[in-house]
Design an enzyme around this catalytic site. Structure first.
Site, PDB file in Angstrom:
ATOM      1  N   TYR A  79      -3.869  -0.565   9.906  1.00  0.00           N
ATOM      2  CA  TYR A  79      -4.044  -1.087   8.548  1.00  0.00           C
ATOM      3  C   TYR A  79      -1.985  -0.290   7.813  1.00  0.00           C
ATOM      4  O   TYR A  79      -1.742  -1.251   7.110  1.00  0.00           O
ATOM      5  CB  TYR A  79      -4.627  -0.040   7.580  1.00  0.00           C
TER       6      TYR A  79
ATOM      7  N   SER B  49       0.553  -1.090  -0.117  1.00  0.00           N
ATOM      8  CA  SER B  49      -0.200  -0.021   0.215  1.00  0.00           C
ATOM      9  C   SER B  49       0.973   1.271   0.127  1.00  0.00           C
ATOM     10  O   SER B  49       1.976   1.390   0.470  1.00  0.00           O
ATOM     11  CB  SER B  49      -0.438  -0.188   1.152  1.00  0.00           C
TER      12      SER B  49
END
Length: 259
Positions: A163, A150
């Site tokens: 996350y 990410s």
């Protein structure tokens, strides 16, 4: 005279690809791209209804697609599924560790069991599935592993603590896998999506204030579309990327390049 090099080989014909968390969103888009490049694709998830619907859609599009229902957080389930795939379809040549989740709350509001849930699904699952698949790759002395990292493997944003931690860990796991397994002719790399329209980001897409901020913050001026990740996945899975290893390549419309 220097010999003229042959054209890069981007075809995946004869290759078998397993994509975890692929009944929708980014995972499904990556599976479609790999399938269109010639790979036989295995979709994974826990919701058998959604998974079978996705497989049918791919098959109707002419892609050789199959389903494998298992929990990427359950080591016994993983090992059973990988063994079954080896018997029914053959060994996995390309593994895409894509399964993941998000919780959007400030860190002080996150319960310890929620923290572990995000870390287990986003990070530990990639270790467990890779651990089950890689012995066959080592034996054959070839293989490709792609981890869906990410933009938040490098950058943080308020309310994304678990996350961000998991995706930062996945970036370093990608490098650790390279260090251990590159000598076996296995290439392990990561794709780092920025902000893409998916089921997981729909609430942000629908938030006019956030979408406005994102359009101003991103040089491309828009959200990404999941289909725009497919080319990189095909490249990293192909022979054209045989000397690329341990890298995370960001696909973010330039967001990480700009202040």
């Amino acid at each position: 005279m220097t010999p003229i090099a042959s054209a890069p080989d981007f075809t995946l014909s004869g290759q078998r690809a397993l994509v975890t968390g692929s009944s929708q969103g980014i995972g499904l888009a990556l599976a479609v791209a790999l399938g269109r490049a010639g790979a036989q694709v295995v979709l994974n998830g826990r919701n058998i209804t959604k998974l079978e619907a996705a497989v049918v859609a791919l098959q109707e599009a002419g892609i050789d697609a199959h389903a494998s229902v298992f929990d990427v957080q359950d080591e016994a389930s993983i090992n059973t599924a990988i063994a079954a795939l080896g018997t029914t379809l053959g060994p996995i040549d390309i593994l895409v560790n894509n399964a993941g989740m998000q919780l959007r709350r400030s860190l002080e509001q996150i319960e310890s069991h929620e923290w572990r849930q995000v870390i287990d699904l986003n990070l530990t699952s990639a270790f467990l599935v890779s651990k089950a698949v890689v012995p066959g790759m080592i034996e054959r002395q070839r293989g490709k592993i792609i981890n869906t990292c990410s933009l938040m493997s490098d950058l943080g944003r308020a309310t994304t603590g678990p996350y961000t931690a998991s995706k930062g860990g996945l970036k370093m796991l990608t490098k650790a896998m390279c260090v251990d397994w590159a000598r076996h002719n296995i290439q392990i790399n990561g794709i780092g999506p920025g902000y893409f329209r998916t089921e997981m980001t729909q609430a942000l897409v629908d938030d006019a204030e956030f979408s406005g901020w994102l359009a101003k913050r991103t040089p491309a001026g828009r959200w990404g579309e999941v289909e725009e990740l497919g080319g990189l996945a095909v490249f990293l899975a192909s022979p054209a990327a045989n000397f690329i290893n341990g890298q995370v390549i960001f696909v973010d419309g330039g967001l990480s390049a700009a202040l």
